[in-house]
Structure formats: structure tokens, C-alpha cells
Motif scaffolding. Structure first.
Motif, PDB file in Angstrom:
ATOM      1  N   THR A  94       0.867  -1.179   0.000  1.00  0.00           N
ATOM      2  CA  THR A  94       0.000   0.000   0.000  1.00  0.00           C
ATOM      3  C   THR A  94       0.900   1.224   0.000  1.00  0.00           C
ATOM      4  O   THR A  94       1.652   1.450   0.956  1.00  0.00           O
ATOM      5  N   VAL A 154      -7.774   7.942  -3.645  1.00  0.00           N
ATOM      6  CA  VAL A 154      -7.292   6.623  -4.064  1.00  0.00           C
ATOM      7  C   VAL A 154      -7.053   6.689  -5.567  1.00  0.00           C
ATOM      8  O   VAL A 154      -7.882   7.233  -6.307  1.00  0.00           O
ATOM      9  N   ARG A 183      -7.102   2.082 -10.310  1.00  0.00           N
ATOM     10  CA  ARG A 183      -6.140   1.130 -10.865  1.00  0.00           C
ATOM     11  C   ARG A 183      -6.300   0.945 -12.370  1.00  0.00           C
ATOM     12  O   ARG A 183      -5.404   0.422 -13.030  1.00  0.00           O
ATOM     13  N   VAL A 239      -9.499  -0.094  -0.130  1.00  0.00           N
ATOM     14  CA  VAL A 239      -8.207  -0.719   0.178  1.00  0.00           C
ATOM     15  C   VAL A 239      -8.418  -2.132   0.703  1.00  0.00           C
ATOM     16  O   VAL A 239      -7.727  -3.081   0.301  1.00  0.00           O
ATOM     17  N   ALA A 271      -9.155  -4.426  -2.112  1.00  0.00           N
ATOM     18  CA  ALA A 271      -7.976  -4.736  -2.935  1.00  0.00           C
ATOM     19  C   ALA A 271      -7.147  -5.854  -2.313  1.00  0.00           C
ATOM     20  O   ALA A 271      -6.512  -6.639  -3.022  1.00  0.00           O
ATOM     21  N   ILE A 273      -1.558  -0.710  -4.206  1.00  0.00           N
ATOM     22  CA  ILE A 273      -2.699   0.189  -4.260  1.00  0.00           C
ATOM     23  C   ILE A 273      -2.226   1.517  -3.681  1.00  0.00           C
ATOM     24  O   ILE A 273      -1.446   1.542  -2.717  1.00  0.00           O
TER      25      ILE A 273
END
Length: 722
Positions: A67, A83, A86, A103, A106, A119
Motif C-alpha cells: 500500500t 485513491v 487502478r 483498500v 484490494a 494500491i
């Protein structure tokens, strides 16, 4: 160096563009990685750096991917969370609850596996410390079952890979216990033995207040000698509260209180001023801000240098793709393919002349082993793979060449003309092993004599026996010679292409055609052109093999039909003196005198054989003696023929294979035609080229943007006097 936030934003943006958008992982961009066992306080340290509490939901299995956390100190009234998407790589603002859910999801989507794909989370807050860290999954000391143990092993492998990257500075979090029991620090020592990239953070200092006195406090902070002097280390207490209760104060105030308490407690116990700088969260965060500033400023030079190198590479790639796009125009594609083939054919001649530093190269053992493996895979049985059945196998033959014959260049790795010259020596040795495969029996001699309308002589008998028993063994070995030469030429394709490609930008480029580098790029980039050029080349090799074998077979057939003509001795010359200085132009009378002498001198072998033939008795009662002498004569005659063929094998190879190959290959390439399938493949390739050019241009835009951003920031800093 200007605003730390601005510096972090500049390098963070460059990192995102280079590593994420361009997909380049190995880039000299420093970053901090947070490592430690589960439950040592890594998450609380991250909260302290962020200035607020949060909990990334990772399920019962914990975190399973990196992270990346970017903390930016701002003057805003409250914190803002982002965030990075992706899929689009764009930052998206979310409430903190949504961030924690994203998160957590993920991590959960990985199940009982891990990934190095991170992430990204960004926090902008007045309580943040300006920095960026990568939070890695914690080491697990205990696993309930094999599945959990497998996950723990994967996490160790993942974290260790990050630790090995020399661009990463390791923030090693341990409990403030005895330094000798710190397992994570030991992992750091194994990878970074001098602790040049390691920073130790000893958490939960408050648990050890009561163990510290004026006598031991300095020794304890120093690790009682177990911590090396060069290791940057900090001891601190992070905010905490009893499970099931709520914090009594805002988190930032608790962070300040814990820092003050750490300093007061350690000072009251007589900790020296040298060590006081390593106590408390504030000293740690100040050190980190300075460290980040130093690392990132030092990184700007290497990053700029790498970006400029990337730009040069990207420009060459874009230029090459653009050239290929224009050259593969439907109206020009056939001409382009032929031009590439013609350049390839002419370049082969230079490779055969000898060019340094070309790959691939091989020694004779590798060459023979690869040749045998190739034909064993094909199931070839139309020629002799070994020179004699008395050899146990290929290794036995290789040892013979290396240790008994002692070929001078046996272990030298070469290609091109040097390899061909060595090949000629090996095939000559191979041919000299040729023997008549079966013993000439009495019945064969009597049968061959027979009767005819004219009288049959022993000369005719010898010819019949040679044709029947000696032709095939030599023919199968000649086939070996042809297959070896063909295999040799087929292996020169990569060396020839490399020769064409590596000329660009070298002093030797002026010695050869300027089209070589251009056509080499087209061949390497366009699989259709490469396929057609290589296919035509291989077809030329196959054709020359057939012609070589056919011509050699015709020569052998003629030889065994009338060996006496073939075995006439060579004309040596009329001068008795070997001194070149005594040589003079001959007169007409000298020439007339020389001719009968030369004709007479070349009949040595034929005269010898004729004498042996005359010695064979014709009377039937001496048939046993006649058979013995015929058998001897057959062997002797075959020996003479074999010696003549072996002496001239290089000449035959040059005349029947190499020279026609080099001369006609250019014509073959110029006569290439494209099939309908090739035309369709070129059409598809051209369509793909459009997207590849666009992608290459996009990469250039990203790289130029990174260079402009860094150079602009550098100029701004210089203008401010930093």
C-alpha cells in the motif's frame, strides 16, 4: 530545496508516470518501505504520520499487497483522502470510509495469495508529515495450517524482493525490547549488512520506562552494544488506548502528549543529549523529512539522466516504427521485402569474410552436438552421422578430434568464415574414415568376371566391384558433408542480422552499405519481412545442398565408372628449380619440350595400377591367387580415389556450395514473391503499427513531461537560491 510538499509532488508525479504509465520498474526513484512483524505497531505509526486514525479492512488474512501512502501537509482545515484508480491511474477523492473499503477490497480479492502490484492512497491534511512510504504486509511468526503457512512464505518472498531493491530505504519497526531479539532487524542485516538503507524504529517505549535507570538508560538506547554505530535508530511511544474504549483526546494531541512524555521520561533518567535526538515521534518525523529531502534531491540527477536515456530509446523506437509503417505501404511492401533480402544476402558475404564480436558463436564440440541434435530430432537416416561404426558415439568422435587429431581451433568460439574453415577440416577427417563396407568375396570376383562379346579384363572386374561396394559408403559421407555445410549456413542468419544492426553509429558504418541498419531494423521489427527473408534463405540453402550432392554424386559416378582417368597424377611443372628468382619466361621451344614431359609425369598412379593389373593371373587354375590380387587392387584403388576426393573436398565445397550460394542468394532475394497470406499478414501488421506508433508517441509525451517537470523545478530552486 523549496517546499518539501512541492518536491514530493514533483517526484511523485514523475514516479507515477514512469513506473505506472510507462511500466518501467527499474528506475532510480528512492522510496521508504515499512517492514515488521504483525502487531508491532506499523499501522499505528502510519496513523501517526497521517495525523488521524483509520483502519484499512484486510479481513482475517491481513494485508497481502503493498500500500503506497502519500502524505501531504496542507493548510486546509480538514483532511482529504484520495485513491488512485487502478484502471485509469487517476487520483479520485473519496470519504475516508470509502477509502478503507476500497483498500480492504484490494487485499481481499487476492484470497490466500499475494501480489507486488500496489494500491495507492493519498492523504492531504494539516496534521500530516510530508513523506511517502510503502506499507508492506507484516511477517507472520505463526500459521494455523498449511494454507496460512504458504501465505506467510509468499509474504516473506514479496517483502524480501522489496528489501533487495537498492532504491528502497527500510523503515524497520520493532518493539522496544532487547536488540538481540529483533528478528526483522536481522532480516535487514542479511540484505543490508552495513545498514546503509535501514532505519530502526523501536515502538512502545513506555513499556520500558520502569526498567530504565541512570545507570543503564544510555546503554539501553545504544542496544547494549548489539546495535551498530552507523544504524539510524529511534525509540518512541505512539498513541494508544485500551481495547473497547475511545480515545480520550484528539489523535494529534495524543501524538504530541506521547512525544512529550517520552522526552521527559528519558531526560529524567539521565539520557545523554546525543541520544535524546533519537527519542520521540517529533525527532523521528523531523529526521524523516530531512532524509526524504536529501534522498530526493540526490535522486534528481540520476532520474533526469535515466529519463534522457529513456527519451533517446523511445525516439529511436518511434522512428523505427514510423519507417516500418511507411515501408510497409501496400504499394511498396514487396519492394521493401526484396530490398531487405538483398541487403541480407550481401551482408552474408561480409560475415563470411570475418567480422569481430558477432553472436552467436560456438566451438566445434557445441557445433557437432547441436548438428546431431537437430538431425536426431528430424529422424534423419539418409547419411552417416559418425565417420565409422567403431566410434561408440558422438562423444567418442569429439574426443578423437580434440585429443588425437588436435584441431587447433577446436575450443575457439567462432562464426562466419572462420567457422566454415574449421568445418572444412572436420569434414575432410570424416571423409577419410570411408572404407569399403563389405569384404570382397571369391564368388563376387568370379561373378563380376562373367563373359561378353569382347573379352572382359581384370580392369573391368575392378571397376564393377568398386561401383558395387565402394560407391555407397563414400556417397553417404558426402551427404554428411553437404548437410554440415547446409546446417552451418542456416546458423549464420542471426549473426548476419546482428552485423547489419550493430553498424549504426560505429566508425565501420562508412565501410558498408548505409541501408544495412535500416533494413536490419525492418527485419527485426516486422515478423512478416523476417519470415520471408529467412524462408528464402533456407530455401537457397536447401537448393544448394541438392545441387552439391547431385554434382558430387555425378563426379563419384564418373570416377567409379572409369577410376583410371580420375587417378592420373597431377601435372607438377617443368622447371627443376624451386627458386622463384631463377624463373624466366619460356621460349616456344621450351614449351614444346615441356608438354610431353608433363603428360608422362602425371601417369604415375595409373602406371602403378596397370602393373598390378598385369600381375593378376588369367588362368582359371590360379583363381585363388587372382582373387587375392583383385581384392588388394580394389582396396588400393579405393584408397587412391578416397585420398583424391578428401584432398579436394574444400575445393568441391567451395565450387558446388559456398560460391553458388553467395552468388545466387542475392538473385533469390530479389525474386521473392508474396503470397496472398503474406499480403494479409502485412495488412494486419500495418494496422497494428498504427497503435504501436501512437503508444510510442504517448510514451515520448510522458517522458518529455517528466523531464520538463523536473528541469522546471530545478530551475525554480536555483532561482530561489537553494
Amino acid at each position: 530545496v523549496g517546499s518539501k510538499s512541492e518536491l514530493l509532488n514533483v517526484l511523485g508525479d514523475v514516479k507515477a508516470r514512469v513506473q505506472d504509465k510507462l511500466g518501467i520498474v527499474d528506475f532510480p526513484m528512492p522510496q521508504f518501505i515499512l517492514i515488521g512483524k504483525q502487531s508491532v505497531g506499523k499501522s499505528r505509526l502510519i496513523e501517526a504520520l497521517a495525523g488521524e486514525t483509520f483502519n484499512f479492512i484486510s479481513g482475517t488474512l491481513g494485508s497481502r499487497r503493498p500500500t503506497v501512502l502519500e502524505f501531504r501537509n496542507t493548510s486546509a482545515a480538514s483532511s482529504t483522502w484520495f485513491v488512485r484508480n487502478r484502471k485509469t491511474n487517476h487520483w479520485e477523492e473519496h470519504p475516508i470510509e470509502a477509502v478503507m473499503k476500497i483498500v480492504g477490497g484490494a487485499h481481499e480479492e487476492l484470497g490466500e495469495t499475494v501480489t507486488s502490484e500496489p494500491i495507492y492512497v493519498r492523504i492531504e491534511s494539516p496534521a500530516c508529515v510530508d513523506m511517502q512510504i510503502v506499507d508492506l504486509p507484516g511477517f507472520r511468526d505463526f500459521a494455523l495450517d498449511q494454507g496460512k503457512q504458504a501465505l506467510a512464505d509468499k509474504i516473506i518472498h514479496l517483502v524480501t524482493d522489496f528489501m533487495r531493491d537498492r532504491n528502497n530505504v527500510m523503515l524497520c519497526v520493532e518493539q522496544a525490547a532487547d536488540a538481540a531479539t529483533m528478528s526483522t532487524l536481522q532480516r535487514c542485516r542479511e540484505i543490508d549488512p552495513n545498514f546503509e538503507r535501514t532505519i530502526l524504529i523501536r515502538n512502545k517505549l513506555d513499556k520500558y520506562y520502569n526498567d530504565l535507570t541512570n545507570d543503564n538508560v544510555n546503554k539501553w538506547v545504544d542496544g547494549f552494544g548489539d546495535l551498530p554505530e552507523g544504524l539510524a535508530r529511534f525509540a518512541l511511544t505512539l498513541p494508544w488506548w485500551r481495547e473497547g474504549t475511545v480515545p480520550s483526546k484528539p489523535f494529534v494531541e495524543m501524538r504530541e502528549d506521547m512525544n512529550t512524555k517520552d522526552l521527559n521520561e528519558m531526560q529524567s533518567r539521565g539520557l545523554s543529549a546525543k541520544y535524546m535526538q533519537t527519542i520521540g515521534f517529533k525527532n523521528f518525523s523531523s529526521f524523516m523529512e530531512r532524509k526524504i529531502e536529501t534522498l530526493f534531491v540526490d535522486a534528481m540527477g540520476p532520474v533526469l539522466a535515466n529519463l534522457k536515456e529513456l527519451k533517446s530509446t523511445a525516439e529511436k523506437e518511434s522512428s523505427g516504427l514510423t519507417v516500418e509503417f511507411h515501408e510497409t505501404d501496400p504499394q511498396r511492401i514487396l519492394s521493401t521485402t526484396r530490398d531487405c533480402g538483398v541487403s541480407f544476402a550481401t551482408a552474408l558475404t561480409h560475415v563470411m569474410e570475418g567480422v569481430l564480436d558477432l553472436k552467436p558463436v560456438m566451438n566445434l564440440e557445441d557445433e557437432l552436438r547441436q548438428f546431431h541434435a537437430y538431425h536426431q530430432a528430424l529422424g534423419s537416416n539418409h547419411f552417416s552421422m559418425l565417420p565409422s561404426e567403431d566410434f561408440c558415439g558422438l562423444s567418442d568422435y569429439v574426443d578423437y578430434l580434440r585429443n588425437e587429431i588436435q584441431i587447433a581451433t577446436f575450443d575457439v568460439e567462432v562464426n562466419g568464415g572462420a567457422q566454415f574453415r574449421r568445418l572444412m577440416g572436420e569434414v575432410e577427417i570424416f571423409l577419410r574414415f570411408s572404407e569399403i563396407a563389405v569384404e570382397t568375396k571369391k564368388r563376387d570376383v568370379i561373378q563380376a568376371r562373367g563373359v561378353s562379346m569382347s573379352s572382359l579384363t581384370w580392369r573391368d572386374v575392378v571397376v564393377k566391384l568398386l561401383s558395387n561396394e565402394a560407391h555407397l559408403p563414400l556417397q553417404r559421407r558426402v551427404q554428411y558433408v553437404g548437410e554440415r555445410i547446409r546446417w552451418f549456413f542456416e546458423r549464420q542468419k542471426e549473426a548476419t542480422l546482428q552485423f547489419m544492426d550493430k553498424l549504426e553509429g560505429t566508425p565501420n558504418a562508412n565501410l558498408y552499405s548505409p541501408l544495412y541498419p535500416k533494413h536490419a531494423k525492418l527485419i527485426k521489427q516486422n515478423e512478416m519481412i523476417k519470415h520471408n527473408v529467412y524462408t528464402t534463405y533456407d530455401a537457397a540453402c536447401a537448393r544448394q545442398l541438392k545441387q552439391f550432392v547431385d554434382l558430387f554424386d555425378n563426379m563419384l559416378t564418373s570416377t567409379f565408372s572409369n577410376p583410371w582417368v580420375f587417378l592420373k597424377g597431377a601435372t607438377t611443372g617443368g622447371s627443376e628449380s624451386d627458386d622463384l628468382q631463377d624463373a624466366v619466361l619460356p621460349s616456344f621451344d621450351d614449351t614444346k619440350d615441356r608438354i610431353p614431359v608433363e603428360i608422362e609425369s602425371r601417369s604415375g598412379t595409373e602406371a602403378t595400377l596397370s602393373r598390378w593389373l598385369a600381375d593378376i593371373p588369367t588362368d582359371s587354375k590360379h583363381i585363388d591367387e587372382a582373387v587375392d590380387k583383385v581384392q588388394m587392387l580394389v582396396l588400393k584403388t579405393y584408397g587412391f580415389i578416397r585420398s583424391q576426393v578428401c584432398d579436394q573436398v574444400e575445393l568441391f565445397s567451395e565450387s558446388f556450395f559456398k560460391l553458388p550460394m553467395l552468388r545466387r542468394l542475392e538473385e533469390d532475394m530479389a525474386a521473392m514473391e508474396l503470397s496472398e497470406e503474406d499480403a494479409n499478414n502485412y495488412k494486419n501488421r500495418r494496422a497494428k503499427l498504427g497503435s504501436e506508433i501512437a503508444k510510442a508517441d504517448d510514451s515520448l509525451v510522458e517522458i518529455n513531461a517528466c523531464i520538463d517537470r523536473l528541469q522546471g523545478f530545478k530551475l525554480k530552486c536555483e532561482a530561489r537560491g537553494y
